[in-house]
Scaffold this active site. Structure first.
Site, PDB file in Angstrom:
ATOM      1  N   HIS A  82     -17.546  -0.854  10.224  1.00 42.69           N
ATOM      2  CA  HIS A  82     -18.144   0.006  11.086  1.00 42.69           C
ATOM      3  C   HIS A  82     -18.207   1.529  10.435  1.00 42.69           C
ATOM      4  O   HIS A  82     -18.626   2.372  10.746  1.00 42.69           O
ATOM      5  CB  HIS A  82     -17.534  -0.023  12.449  1.00 42.69           C
ATOM      6  CG  HIS A  82     -16.158   0.710  12.636  1.00 42.69           C
ATOM      7  ND1 HIS A  82     -14.773   0.079  12.508  1.00 42.69           N
ATOM      8  CD2 HIS A  82     -15.718   2.147  12.803  1.00 42.69           C
ATOM      9  CE1 HIS A  82     -13.765   0.944  12.613  1.00 42.69           C
ATOM     10  NE2 HIS A  82     -14.340   2.218  12.746  1.00 42.69           N
ATOM     11  N   ASN A 210     -14.561  -4.719  21.279  1.00 42.11           N
ATOM     12  CA  ASN A 210     -14.011  -3.405  20.771  1.00 42.11           C
ATOM     13  C   ASN A 210     -12.713  -3.120  21.565  1.00 42.11           C
ATOM     14  O   ASN A 210     -12.823  -3.222  22.985  1.00 42.11           O
ATOM     15  CB  ASN A 210     -15.095  -2.450  21.059  1.00 42.11           C
ATOM     16  CG  ASN A 210     -14.785  -1.406  20.131  1.00 42.11           C
ATOM     17  OD1 ASN A 210     -13.848  -1.356  19.331  1.00 42.11           O
ATOM     18  ND2 ASN A 210     -15.538  -0.215  20.355  1.00 42.11           N
ATOM     19  N   ASP A 219     -14.203  -6.835  10.454  1.00 43.27           N
ATOM     20  CA  ASP A 219     -14.548  -5.687  10.229  1.00 43.27           C
ATOM     21  C   ASP A 219     -14.290  -4.995   8.745  1.00 43.27           C
ATOM     22  O   ASP A 219     -13.370  -4.081   8.708  1.00 43.27           O
ATOM     23  CB  ASP A 219     -14.103  -4.642  11.347  1.00 43.27           C
ATOM     24  CG  ASP A 219     -14.727  -3.300  11.695  1.00 43.27           C
ATOM     25  OD1 ASP A 219     -15.254  -2.948  10.738  1.00 43.27           O
ATOM     26  OD2 ASP A 219     -14.360  -2.589  12.592  1.00 43.27           O
ATOM     27  N   ASN A 325     -18.319   3.255  21.235  1.00 38.09           N
ATOM     28  CA  ASN A 325     -16.890   3.153  21.090  1.00 38.09           C
ATOM     29  C   ASN A 325     -16.196   4.415  21.873  1.00 38.09           C
ATOM     30  O   ASN A 325     -15.106   3.982  22.116  1.00 38.09           O
ATOM     31  CB  ASN A 325     -17.162   3.549  19.486  1.00 38.09           C
ATOM     32  CG  ASN A 325     -15.634   3.303  18.903  1.00 38.09           C
ATOM     33  OD1 ASN A 325     -14.899   2.465  19.154  1.00 38.09           O
ATOM     34  ND2 ASN A 325     -15.027   4.294  18.282  1.00 38.09           N
ATOM     35  N   GLY A 650      -9.754   7.382  12.472  1.00 42.99           N
ATOM     36  CA  GLY A 650      -9.930   8.030  11.351  1.00 42.99           C
ATOM     37  C   GLY A 650      -8.803   7.115  10.540  1.00 42.99           C
ATOM     38  O   GLY A 650      -9.023   7.049   9.271  1.00 42.99           O
ATOM     39  N   SER A 652      -9.140   3.985  11.008  1.00 45.15           N
ATOM     40  CA  SER A 652     -10.272   2.990  10.612  1.00 45.15           C
ATOM     41  C   SER A 652     -10.307   2.885   9.128  1.00 45.15           C
ATOM     42  O   SER A 652     -10.638   3.963   8.499  1.00 45.15           O
ATOM     43  CB  SER A 652     -11.432   3.400  11.223  1.00 45.15           C
ATOM     44  OG  SER A 652     -11.494   3.286  12.705  1.00 45.15           O
ATOM     45  N   PHE A 668      -8.639  -1.614  11.692  1.00 48.86           N
ATOM     46  CA  PHE A 668      -9.997  -1.105  12.218  1.00 48.86           C
ATOM     47  C   PHE A 668      -9.807  -0.601  13.777  1.00 48.86           C
ATOM     48  O   PHE A 668     -10.747  -0.169  14.316  1.00 48.86           O
ATOM     49  CB  PHE A 668     -10.826  -2.222  11.927  1.00 48.86           C
ATOM     50  CG  PHE A 668     -10.724  -3.418  12.565  1.00 48.86           C
ATOM     51  CD1 PHE A 668      -9.843  -4.439  11.931  1.00 48.86           C
ATOM     52  CD2 PHE A 668     -11.347  -3.662  14.003  1.00 48.86           C
ATOM     53  CE1 PHE A 668      -9.731  -5.695  12.821  1.00 48.86           C
ATOM     54  CE2 PHE A 668     -11.186  -4.866  14.670  1.00 48.86           C
ATOM     55  CZ  PHE A 668     -10.703  -6.027  14.016  1.00 48.86           C
ATOM     56  N   ASP A 669      -8.813  -1.222  14.518  1.00 48.44           N
ATOM     57  CA  ASP A 669      -8.456  -0.782  15.901  1.00 48.44           C
ATOM     58  C   ASP A 669      -7.481  -0.759  16.488  1.00 48.44           C
ATOM     59  O   ASP A 669      -6.395  -0.927  15.943  1.00 48.44           O
ATOM     60  CB  ASP A 669      -9.878  -2.124  16.703  1.00 48.44           C
ATOM     61  CG  ASP A 669     -10.166  -1.517  17.725  1.00 48.44           C
ATOM     62  OD1 ASP A 669     -10.346  -0.201  17.917  1.00 48.44           O
ATOM     63  OD2 ASP A 669     -11.030  -2.278  18.540  1.00 48.44           O
TER      64      ASP A 669
HETATM   65  N1  ASP Z   1     -11.770   1.774  15.995  1.00 44.54           N
HETATM   66  C1  ASP Z   1     -11.237   2.905  16.108  1.00 44.54           C
HETATM   67  C2  ASP Z   1     -12.102   4.099  15.945  1.00 44.54           C
HETATM   68  O1  ASP Z   1     -12.440   4.404  14.670  1.00 44.54           O
HETATM   69  C3  ASP Z   1     -10.017   2.914  15.366  1.00 44.54           C
HETATM   70  C4  ASP Z   1      -8.936   3.556  16.045  1.00 44.54           C
HETATM   71  O2  ASP Z   1      -9.134   4.648  16.699  1.00 44.54           O
HETATM   72  O3  ASP Z   1      -7.868   3.057  16.257  1.00 44.54           O
HETATM   73  O4  ASP Z   1     -12.518   4.607  16.749  1.00 44.54           O
END
Ligand code: ASP
Length: 719
Positions: A82, A210, A219, A325, A650, A652, A668-669
């Site tokens: 992403h 997500n 990802d 997102n 950030g 990410s 990534f998340d």
């Molecule tokens: N997937 C998220 C984002 O870039 C990464 C995070 O916030 O933990 O928004």
């Protein structure tokens, strides 16, 4: 009296516990104070950052608003799918749909220039609080205070950049109104895409999955940084050569297991844990619900536009993805705030703090006013919210107006000496501003733009008396507002050239007088709106001045009360966070374990978006062709990892590192409950997610046939 005293002590101890547990994003200046060994890490603070020597931080880059890390001596960067998405989307067309099919450069000559991407590496930092604060005094009004800090930091940055040609400097506010750090960065301007998996791997599960655990998304992607043949940072040129980083990460193909110690070095964007209940209530009651609803509508509109036209779908895909997102993140936060009664808890802490302040005459004189002054700022923001949202989103939602406004503003700013300009128009930043205009126009879709402008003008036309926007009033003057807006839109889009790259780039070099002669409706609208936006800017500078001054004092008095140092909120500077691979209980009677496997991908696969796994992956799974990248106990390829580290947007693309500082995954998340991390972190629900390095390597070798990249990373391919 006794009971009253006990209540205060109880509330204060809640504050103390909360502060302890919250703070897990350590800036470089704090790392040497940590006992990393006791956390299970085998690296020392010096292995991570050792001024004047090479450390792990030399392998960490900030790229595309995300984090990445060098994994080869040839400037190869691993980050998220992403994070590279924008580059691949910009290079895609109906004929070459890299978004859907993925992209692999067979050799360096095929790598795709990632327009608009830069890579920054932290070189050094130093505390410049005294210097920055020398620019302000107690008798200044608040607008002047904000402007003085801005001016001072710009001058300091210019001085450092002059002494370090080719480097970039930045002053980061650590604690508002209290402490500032000067960071010096290596700044690489030629970044290219090397490998991006197809969307059906890189975004497997799409928006449904997500912010969700269990996760099965690959990802990840690879990019490469380039420099001029003499090694200096340079804009893209076919003659450039790969950048040789001071340090690149060792890849630990054996991965990690449940409970193993792990850590992350990365560039978390923003957290707000030191803010007040007034801020939280503004976020919860006003801003986030507005934005989440607006984005939901924008996404639905764009999806409808792309439904029967694949080329339009590609153009709008990046915007849909990023709004989606944010929207889901806000919905998660809103739910979490309610569940945890966050605003109320903060309010109780502040009541206890105020009692502490009022208990001492001197303290009261110094700090007695701060909470109420902060409160007044947010009262004003509540009152002005609809007006300000209308103005902000008018420019954000509509590309033609936003381009027109940038041109109009550029013409004003370029007349000024470089240091007095708004940052996007300073010489060093102007090439990036141009590039972002080009990218915005590349993704321009007229019908979507018209619908968005109509919606925003309609919202603005309904603002109450006292919040009218003169430029909007003159569009709707004398007649039915809806018809007047339609008429304006028809005429504007029929004659404007603000949606066409060539005339826009030509106009970017023009003076205000020359722009005037173009007679473009969007330039005229920008001109009419300009005073209103200037006024809004000043209002915000005033608020920032009040908040910055009082927030500094707030931290001081909290420190007196709790007798501890705090960790500053995330601010896009390099941070360390550590913990363990660990499951959690997302709801009553449920336990989520921390490693997913390829079997889960196959189980979720329906053959339709967003669960449309490539046939080749399904066949590899059926043949149990896992090679050396399987998890022995699970007898499967591990896909994603869950851990209790403290991360935010950030982060990410940040490398997930094992105890020895070797790469075992790419962050990534976060889990849905952890969207609230930005306001409050907790061991019980804060969980972040990485793609397991074994899945990355397996996809590269078995699916993409990119053995040469594994070799470049010094990863053995056969067991
Ligand atoms: N997937 C998220 C984002 O870039 C990464 C995070 O916030 O933990 O928004």
């Amino acid at each position: 009296m006794h009971k009253y005293f006990l209540t205060i002590v109880f509330l204060l101890s809640c504050v103390a516990t909360r502060v302890y547990a919250d703070e897990g994003m350590y800036p470089l200046s704090e790392i040497h104070k940590l006992n990393l060994k006791s956390k299970g890490l085998k690296v020392t603070a010096r292995d991570i950052y050792n001024p004047g020597h090479i450390g792990l931080i030399d392998a960490i880059v900030q790229v595309g608003g995300c984090t990445g890390s060098f994994v080869s001596p040839e400037g190869l960067i691993i980050t998220n799918h992403h994070c590279a998405f924008g580059a691949v989307q910009a290079a895609s067309s109906k004929e070459h749909d890299y978004v859907t099919d993925g992209f692999l450069a067979k050799d360096k000559s095929e790598e795709l220039p990632a327009k608009g991407y830069v890579a920054r590496i932290t070189d050094s930092y130093r505390d410049v609080s005294k210097e920055v604060l020398s620019a302000v005094n107690d008798i200044m009004d608040f607008v002047a205070r904000t402007k003085a800090i801005e001016k001072k930091t710009k001058e300091m940055v210019a001085e450092v950049e002059k002494l370090n040609p080719g480097k970039r400097a930045e002053v980061a506010e650590m604690f508002a109104g209290k402490s500032y750090m000067m960071f010096v960065y290596t700044f690489l301007k030629d970044v290219r895409a090397v490998y991006v998996p197809p969307r059906s791997i890189g975004e497997f599960g799409g928006e449904d999955d997500n912010w969700v655990w269990p996760r099965h998304t690959g990802d990840f992607s690879f990019m490469r940084a380039y420099v001029a043949p003499d090694g200096s940072p340079a804009e893209y040129s076919p003659n450039n050569i790969p950048y040789h980083p001071k340090k690149f990460l060792k890849v630990a193909a054996e991965g990690v297991d449940e409970n193993d110690a792990v850590f992350i070095l990365g560039y978390p964007g923003r957290t707000y844990r030191h803010r007040t209940s007034y801020f939280l209530s503004y976020e919860e009651d006003v801003r986030m619900p507005y934005v989440a609803d607006l984005y939901q509508w924008e996404i639905a509109t764009m999806e409808a536009m792309g439904k029967n036209d694949h080329a339009v779908a590609i153009k709008l895909s990046g915007r849909i993805k990023s709004l989606g997102n944010v929207m889901k993140n806000y919905r998660g936060k809103l739910k979490g705030m309610k569940r945890l009664e966050l605003t109320n808890k903060k309010r109780q802490e502040e009541t206890a703090l105020q009692t502490f302040i009022d208990a001492d005459g001197d303290r009261k004189k110094l700090y007695g006013h701060i909470l109420s002054e902060i409160g007044k700022v947010y009262d004003d923001m509540h009152t002005q919210a609809q007006y300000e949202f209308a103005l902000d989103n008018l420019r954000q939602a509509c590309v033609s107006l936003s381009v027109g406004y940038t041109l109009f503003e550029a013409a004003q700013e370029l007349k000024k000496p470089d240091l007095e300009r708004e940052s996007p128009y300073m010489e060093k930043n102007f090439p990036r501003t141009k590039e972002s205009l080009q990218l915005a126009l590349q993704n321009y879709h007229e019908l979507t733009d018209k619908i968005f402008l109509k919606e925003m003008l309609t919202r603005a036309s309904k603002l109450s008396v006292g919040q009218r926007i003169p430029a909007v009033d003159s569009i709707i003057r004398g007649g039915n507002p809806a018809e007047a807006i339609d008429r304006f839109i028809d005429r504007a889009y029929a004659t404007s050239t603000m949606n066409d790259e060539k005339p826009v780039m030509d106009a970017l070099a023009k003076s205000p007088e020359e722009l005037e002669q173009l007679n473009d409706p969007f330039l005229q609208l920008a001109k009419a709106l300009f005073p209103t936006y200037q006024q809004l800017k000043e209002t915000r500078q005033r608020r920032e001045g009040i908040l910055s001054k009082n927030s500094g004092l707030l931290v001081d008095v909290k420190q007196q009360l709790l007798k501890k140092d705090f960790i500053p909120d995330a601010n896009s500077t390099l941070r360390l966070t550590f913990g363990n691979v660990k499951g959690y209980s997302p709801a009553d009677a449920l336990y989520a374990s921390p490693i997913t496997t390829l079997r889960g991908v196959i189980d979720k696969t329906t053959g339709e978006e967003p669960y449309n796994t490539p046939q080749k992956i399904i066949e590899l799974y059926k043949a149990k062709n896992f090679g050396r990248f399987k998890h022995k106990k699970l007898n499967d390829v591990p896909i994603a990892l869950l851990y209790n580290l403290d991360t935010t947007g950030g982060n990410s693309g940040s490398p997930l590192l094992n105890a020895r500082g070797e790469l075992v995954g790419v962050n990534f998340d976060r889990a849905y409950e952890a969207t609230i991390n930005d306001y409050a972190w907790s061991e019980s629900y804060s969980r972040s997610i990485a793609v397991d390095i074994r899945y990355v390597l397996w996809v590269m070798q078995k699916f993409a046939g990119a053995d040469f990249l594994l070799k470049e990373m010094r990863v053995q391919t056969s067991s």
